[in-house]
Write a protein that holds these residues in place. Sequence first.
Motif, PDB file in Angstrom:
ATOM      1  N   GLY B 274       0.821  -1.202   0.000  1.00 35.14           N
ATOM      2  CA  GLY B 274       0.000   0.000   0.000  1.00 35.14           C
ATOM      3  C   GLY B 274       0.849   1.243   0.000  1.00 35.14           C
ATOM      4  O   GLY B 274       2.070   1.145   0.107  1.00 35.14           O
ATOM      5  N   PRO B 275       0.306   2.426  -0.040  1.00 35.99           N
ATOM      6  CA  PRO B 275      -1.115   2.663  -0.296  1.00 35.99           C
ATOM      7  C   PRO B 275      -1.465   2.487  -1.773  1.00 35.99           C
ATOM      8  O   PRO B 275      -0.716   2.918  -2.631  1.00 35.99           O
ATOM      9  CB  PRO B 275      -1.305   4.115   0.141  1.00 35.99           C
ATOM     10  CG  PRO B 275       0.053   4.722   0.016  1.00 35.99           C
ATOM     11  CD  PRO B 275       1.044   3.647   0.247  1.00 35.99           C
ATOM     12  N   SER B 277      -3.600   3.828  -3.872  1.00 35.54           N
ATOM     13  CA  SER B 277      -4.595   4.857  -4.128  1.00 35.54           C
ATOM     14  C   SER B 277      -4.195   5.703  -5.325  1.00 35.54           C
ATOM     15  O   SER B 277      -3.050   5.648  -5.800  1.00 35.54           O
ATOM     16  CB  SER B 277      -4.746   5.742  -2.898  1.00 35.54           C
ATOM     17  OG  SER B 277      -3.549   6.435  -2.678  1.00 35.54           O
ATOM     18  N   TRP B 317      -9.464   5.015  -3.475  1.00 34.69           N
ATOM     19  CA  TRP B 317      -8.900   3.670  -3.412  1.00 34.69           C
ATOM     20  C   TRP B 317      -9.672   2.739  -4.339  1.00 34.69           C
ATOM     21  O   TRP B 317     -10.701   3.116  -4.881  1.00 34.69           O
ATOM     22  CB  TRP B 317      -8.960   3.151  -1.982  1.00 34.69           C
ATOM     23  CG  TRP B 317      -7.892   3.683  -1.111  1.00 34.69           C
ATOM     24  CD1 TRP B 317      -6.698   3.098  -0.848  1.00 34.69           C
ATOM     25  CD2 TRP B 317      -7.915   4.911  -0.374  1.00 34.69           C
ATOM     26  NE1 TRP B 317      -5.973   3.877   0.004  1.00 34.69           N
ATOM     27  CE2 TRP B 317      -6.678   4.992   0.309  1.00 34.69           C
ATOM     28  CE3 TRP B 317      -8.823   5.940  -0.236  1.00 34.69           C
ATOM     29  CZ2 TRP B 317      -6.351   6.063   1.127  1.00 34.69           C
ATOM     30  CZ3 TRP B 317      -8.494   6.998   0.576  1.00 34.69           C
ATOM     31  CH2 TRP B 317      -7.271   7.075   1.251  1.00 34.69           C
ATOM     32  N   TRP B 364     -14.053   1.899  -1.180  1.00 34.55           N
ATOM     33  CA  TRP B 364     -13.043   0.854  -1.277  1.00 34.55           C
ATOM     34  C   TRP B 364     -13.628  -0.332  -2.018  1.00 34.55           C
ATOM     35  O   TRP B 364     -14.853  -0.464  -2.091  1.00 34.55           O
ATOM     36  CB  TRP B 364     -12.608   0.391   0.117  1.00 34.55           C
ATOM     37  CG  TRP B 364     -11.596   1.272   0.723  1.00 34.55           C
ATOM     38  CD1 TRP B 364     -10.248   1.139   0.654  1.00 34.55           C
ATOM     39  CD2 TRP B 364     -11.842   2.420   1.522  1.00 34.55           C
ATOM     40  NE1 TRP B 364      -9.648   2.140   1.342  1.00 34.55           N
ATOM     41  CE2 TRP B 364     -10.592   2.953   1.897  1.00 34.55           C
ATOM     42  CE3 TRP B 364     -12.993   3.076   1.945  1.00 34.55           C
ATOM     43  CZ2 TRP B 364     -10.450   4.086   2.668  1.00 34.55           C
ATOM     44  CZ3 TRP B 364     -12.857   4.204   2.719  1.00 34.55           C
ATOM     45  CH2 TRP B 364     -11.598   4.709   3.071  1.00 34.55           C
ATOM     46  N   ASP B 505      -3.672   2.857   9.145  1.00 37.66           N
ATOM     47  CA  ASP B 505      -2.510   3.020   8.283  1.00 37.66           C
ATOM     48  C   ASP B 505      -2.805   3.981   7.133  1.00 37.66           C
ATOM     49  O   ASP B 505      -3.848   4.615   7.093  1.00 37.66           O
ATOM     50  CB  ASP B 505      -2.014   1.657   7.783  1.00 37.66           C
ATOM     51  CG  ASP B 505      -2.902   1.093   6.708  1.00 37.66           C
ATOM     52  OD1 ASP B 505      -3.944   1.707   6.411  1.00 37.66           O
ATOM     53  OD2 ASP B 505      -2.556   0.049   6.153  1.00 37.66           O
ATOM     54  N   LYS B 506      -1.872   4.058   6.203  1.00 39.82           N
ATOM     55  CA  LYS B 506      -2.011   5.053   5.136  1.00 39.82           C
ATOM     56  C   LYS B 506      -3.186   4.734   4.229  1.00 39.82           C
ATOM     57  O   LYS B 506      -3.713   5.594   3.534  1.00 39.82           O
ATOM     58  CB  LYS B 506      -0.718   5.090   4.319  1.00 39.82           C
ATOM     59  CG  LYS B 506       0.422   5.733   5.053  1.00 39.82           C
ATOM     60  CD  LYS B 506       1.667   5.651   4.190  1.00 39.82           C
ATOM     61  CE  LYS B 506       2.908   5.901   5.011  1.00 39.82           C
ATOM     62  NZ  LYS B 506       4.085   5.340   4.366  1.00 39.82           N
ATOM     63  N   ASP B 507      -3.543   3.458   4.165  1.00 39.13           N
ATOM     64  CA  ASP B 507      -4.706   3.068   3.357  1.00 39.13           C
ATOM     65  C   ASP B 507      -5.988   3.194   4.159  1.00 39.13           C
ATOM     66  O   ASP B 507      -7.020   2.677   3.758  1.00 39.13           O
ATOM     67  CB  ASP B 507      -4.558   1.603   2.895  1.00 39.13           C
ATOM     68  CG  ASP B 507      -3.865   1.546   1.557  1.00 39.13           C
ATOM     69  OD1 ASP B 507      -3.810   2.597   0.889  1.00 39.13           O
ATOM     70  OD2 ASP B 507      -3.392   0.463   1.165  1.00 39.13           O
ATOM     71  N   GLU B 508      -5.911   3.866   5.297  1.00 36.60           N
ATOM     72  CA  GLU B 508      -7.055   4.044   6.178  1.00 36.60           C
ATOM     73  C   GLU B 508      -7.612   2.719   6.685  1.00 36.60           C
ATOM     74  O   GLU B 508      -8.803   2.563   6.930  1.00 36.60           O
ATOM     75  CB  GLU B 508      -8.171   4.852   5.498  1.00 36.60           C
ATOM     76  CG  GLU B 508      -7.660   6.129   4.894  1.00 36.60           C
ATOM     77  CD  GLU B 508      -8.461   7.322   5.316  1.00 36.60           C
ATOM     78  OE1 GLU B 508      -9.594   7.133   5.763  1.00 36.60           O
ATOM     79  OE2 GLU B 508      -7.940   8.453   5.217  1.00 36.60           O
TER      80      GLU B 508
END
Lengths: 1078, 546
Positions: B274-275, B277, B317, B364, B505-508
């Motif tokens: 990740g991320p 996005s 995402w 997502w 985390d950065k990917d929520e």
Amino acid sequence: MFLLSDHKKKLYGRRPVLIISSEDKRRSPFSFNDLSLKLRHDTSCNPAVVKLVNQLKLYFQEGTSDKVYEIDLCESGDGFLVNFRYGRRGAALKEGTKTVFPVPLAEAQKVFAALENEKRKKGYVAAGEAPIITASAPATTKTGTDKRKKAIVKLLKAAAAGEEAEHWQLSRIIWRAGDLKIKEAIPYIIQVADASDAANIYSAVWAIARCGTSDALGFLQNLQQNKALPDHVKHVVFEAILKLSNDKDKEMLLNNVLESLPRPFRSSIAKKDVKQFKRDLHEFLFELKTASNEYLVGIYQLTRNDIALHAVFLDVLSQIKFEHNYFKYVRKIFKVSEMLQDYSTYGVIARQIDKQPATYRVSYWMTPEQKQQQAFSNKTKSYLSSRIVRQLRKYGQANESSYVELASQILLAFRDDQDLTPPYYTSQYTYNYNPETRSHSSAEKKTHFDSYSRYNAFNYILFKNSARYRQVDDHFVCVPPYEPGNAIPMVREEAFPHLWNDAFDEVVELLSFSKVNWVHDFALKVWNANATFEAQIETLHIIRFLHAHATGTQQLGLSLARKKYNTSQPDTLLLMAMLDSNLEEARTQASEWITISRSTLLADTTFVTQLFKMRKVEAHAWLRSTLATHALTQTQAEVIIASVIAYLMSIEHDTEEDRRYLNQVADTVIISLGEFIKNISLDVIRDLFKHQSSDLHTFAGKILMKHAIKPEDLPEDFLNILLASNNPNSRSLGISLLGNFPDQLLLTKKDILVSFCLSPLADVRNAVKPIIMRLTKAYPDFGKALVELFVPAFLIKESYEGAHDDLLSLLSHELESSLHIIPKEKTLVLLNSRYRTSQVIGSILLKKTITTDDLSVMELVKLGNNPIQDVRNFTWSAFQRNPEKIKAAKAEAIRITDTDWDDTRIFAFDFFRNTFTVSDWDTELLISLCDSTREDVQDFAREMITKFFAANQGAEYLLKLSQHPSSKVQLFATAYLDEYASGKLEVMTSLKLYFITLLSQVNKGKVAKARVMDFLRKESLKSEDVAHLAAEIFTRVSVSIAITERAECIAALRDIKKKFPAVQTLMAVKEFNDYVRN
Amino acid sequence: MQFDYKFKGDTSVSNSAHGTAMNFAPDVYREPTYFSGYLNKHIPFREAISALHDIVVSDFRFKPKDKSDYKAWAKQQEDIWLAEYMRGAADVGEKIKGVQERLSTIRKQKDQIMEPFHKAKRKYFDFLYQTNRDAWVVLDPVITIHPDELFFECFSQDESSYGKLGCNYNVFNKVSEFKCGTTNVDYSSLLYNEFQKIRDYKETYFNVDPSGFEVQTTAEESYKEVKIDVPASWVRGFLQVSSAMTIPATTFHLHPMDVYNICFMLRRYKEKEGPRSIRWILKPGQPVKLVLEPWNYEIVCGRSLYEGTSENEIRIWGRRRLLLLERLIPVTQSFKVVLLGSGLPSFYIADLGDLNFTLGLSGWTVNDWSRVGNFDLLAPRAEVDSMTMQKVYVGLREEWVEDTDSLAKRLGLEKNVVLGALSAFTQAGRVIYDLNRNAYRIRELAREALPLEELRFANAREESANRFVLLNHVTLAIGTKDGNTILKGNVRDKDKVLEAELVIDKDERALSGKCNCNFFKQNKLMQGPCEHMIALRIAMREKTQK
């Protein structure tokens, strides 16, 4: 102290000091020493005891006194000692010795005997023995009771005169008078009765109900007018009046009660319809769960004088859970049954009280409202349980015959199959600390609980004097060394053995009806101890013994029968009972006796009829084999058959066992008397059919099978009943009867046969198959009609799982010869149906009835996609045999490639490759072949296009194939670009989307892209119109971030711009002199 | 959630070298809705409907690699390796060799013998898959016929992508009588194959068959009843995405080749960490720029200027779902992109001239518990009384499609009221917002009303978490550590105050969490975060929005 003999251990075994738990140790570090000191002190009077030679335990029970006296004869050193212990049973015993120093054996025995004699004279007996009735003992007890009664009367008399007894409450005196049934006291009781004191008046009415006469009715009726009485008093007043009234009044009262009951009971009780009553009662109590079960009390009042209804009531009573809204009424009934000495009801409830778990535990914070919603707390349970035991004890101590009546009814309420609990044990671990080794050692002490251990009254009656069990709290636990499963001692263990010795009737009743093995053991002991019982026995008792629950009792029955039986005057009832017994020995004995006087016995139709009524399988086997070797006359047989049938129609047929019995008797009739039922009257059979029981219908069916009447002459309703029956046996009998019909008649019954073929019951379907087979062979039209009826059924969802399979097997076997009548269209519909079975029947039809000429190419193509291999094969061979036909309809024929079946596709490719020539293929055909979404078909189409390509077709291929969504085909089409698009503006304009599509393939189609770029770049330089088109495309594509694509676009645009400056692009060209790249 | 349909016969397609006739069997339980006409724009329609099909069957959820074969082999091999390692003497080695040779020949023989069986087995399973293929499609597309447009809608299997294909009546010619309404059609993979055969030199007849509504009673089974059990989460996702359309959002246009470029990067590179996005960087008057993380590759959309007024940066995402647009690139004139915000649904509307194609993506790909509580699109927005609601609905139904202004004018209601009513209907699946025309359309998703109360929250925890935030029972502190966001806070639950912590985390994605509530003590994160952690998350969302 560790050298103590077994005997000594036993001696001190009950002393609590022996258990030294670790807790004790902590509390008193010196207890160990204390203990040894105490022991030393105890043994000081009996020095060096070594071995116990003889021991005798004597018991004494009278009134509240319950004592034990133990005498030991011990070997000690070179002599013998006689020691004794005595005291209240269960408490610590006091002890002493008769011999200070050891004496020779002879002398010791003398002392022992003298001591025993002395004690026995005082009324002590050994366990299991009846007390020796000495001249004085019964007299004292009798006078004792009399004295007691007199004292009570005297007290009541005084009370009536206004003198209150000082130490005894008046209401208790009245109660005791009723309890002891002192009739003389009744007038005084009426005098002292005080309606304002609830306890007083309740006791008074209770006493009157127990032993009063109709003289007291006036008093009771007066009381009844008193509205202020509490409900429970009113209730006993009513019960008392009911008891004392004459028959006429009683009837009137009971009628009133009846009117107050819920409607269903009114009719069932009035009509004495036992079954209906049972059903209603179950429904009301266990299903409807009505808000109030008050009616239970009324039902008790109404049913207690009718044996059958009362039995039902008791049965239900033994199933009721003691819950809110139930227990209240059960308790009322319990009180009344005690008052009326209705011990059978009392016994059932007594069992329930010990059996039912308490529904809640009383805790002090419960509010009255909460309690109101509950019933039968732990307190109630333990109170009632001990009350029953107290009642027993009091009767027993008063030497009342009521004791055995009550005790036997309580015992009869138990059944091994419902109440027998498995034995179990609990363990208690004791930890001892040894300071020398500084370690703990543990000892496990097991407490064994035998079966039935939680039933207090039961155990009290059977084992009060047992050395095996003793009561601890509310359980009877095993006394070590006895453990469950050990041998049962032969001595008698019950409470009040002397009362049982006089109770011949009760003992016989227990032996006859008890369903508990232990009760039989006990009753047999009583029986064996009383030689006089045997003289009073009657045949009926022996019969009951033979059918009793326990084997021991059955054996007793057999031995009694052997003594009683007289070969010259055979007792038929006894013989029957023995034949129907569980004991093989009894059966053999009976058949031996019957053999002796066989001719007379078997000529007796009543006897033979009775034999038919036996229940046991073995008995019937014997009967069947016996009758097989015995020739009955026609008249005898008819009489027997008639009475057995009448009997069968009269018995119950509700439970599984009933039905087994019924079928067994019926089968014996068919097997043993088969030849005589030929001419049985049809009216009798009709009666059987009219009966509710389907088993009797089967029986009737079996009779019909043997009957002389022709099947076609049978009344139709007989057959209908059999065929519509729920009983599989009846149905198959019905169908086999149907099979005996002449064919002509069967043909008219087509509907019935059809419904059997479609029946969800496998037995019916299978049974009807042979009939169908026979009829179809003889009458083809019949088969055709059936086929026409059945085939459409495949197109509808199955009525039950497997219906299609069944029909399929019917059609492909029994009706095979008639299948040809199904038309082509129907067959195709079947083949294309989504049910596999209909496809299968379709494929059978296809092979049988359809030729390739019948089918169009379209239809053949469709069959080529059929999931059944044979059907696909059919299409293939049709294609191969008629190439001309196929070619004539080639547009349809190529659609055969559009199938899920690889084998059909492979076949199709081969077929087209080999059969189709240049003249057969045209562009349209090939392009539509190429339009397929299957890659292998596309490949094949491309192969054919390449093979049969003609120059004049190129443009068409290019234009049409360019629209194909598959990138493979699109790539294929680029091959035609140079030849057929070059220089043609119209073609290129119509291909614009094609170009864009090719250039927009993400991360693929490198070759196609290169070709298109190259082509467009070349063409754009040829004419300005094309350049406009190309510039538009290049401008669009130039946004791409793929460097090669972008570069090519820019280069192309640059060239266009150079050549045709008029063409609009989004690009500005900058010239660099120092960097030139081609 | 059970959906019942009844179709008269199957949808049928007859295809020849010259023409194609498509007869759709509509759901006869619904109000009669029919349409018939000849196709005019063949290729764009074909491509668009194929893209729609791609959405129906798409499933972008992560599927772990199946390593069981390797593991079985390794287990078998382990003994041999062990024996090889252990062998001491030379003769043992010889013996082992002999045994191994024998073993391998035996295995070969076994394989030879078993091969036909394995082949047949595989074929059988393939067959099963093929014949039951339709069972894999979750819900048949919905067809809606309106006076100006006919549109298809569908939702993907993975519950994350929404597709709508709208065709105005230029797409057809020779349109005969039609009746407006919404219906489900019997849809099968066979139909997809037949769509592929559409060519512009072939006449294509398109028919939503009205004859199914005629009463017919014969013994044969002419009606097909279908009962589909659709997961509640699927319906919730569908409603969330369609109600997301009504929310005002950032909009800009893209050149088709920009989408090509995005797809190109996604096809060429595969992210391993990740991320995952896309970061849209929007600056007024400048080309739209997007950054593909984690590589930070930049795509500058040179021909697409951002016309908004303020600078904005939005992360979305589940970008692989954009590959669903691939087939549309050649036929599209331009794409309109509608972004609601980071981690919120996004929409891509392809303009195909007379056709328009909308791809809606949820925040997502997987709407699992790591994203719960991140947005609540089904929350009621404006209170409108039921009489007015009814009035608005009936009013819209007269015209079938209308924008809010004219509807408010026509009904004489305030615009806010109409808007409130319409967004409530959108949430209930009875109306959709047409992003292309900026108007509301009548569209009954299901025949019966959907149980909205049940659908709003995925579980009871989410509901109570929402309540905590609404009642202001949450105090929150946000910190960062190693690039992860750490949420710490107290949540007052009845008379207890619970301390919860959540690391994102950065990917929520929720990485770890802590709470002293009973649910967490019993389940840890096995059954998802507890209500207090979700409350923290919702509180964070509220905070950042403010």
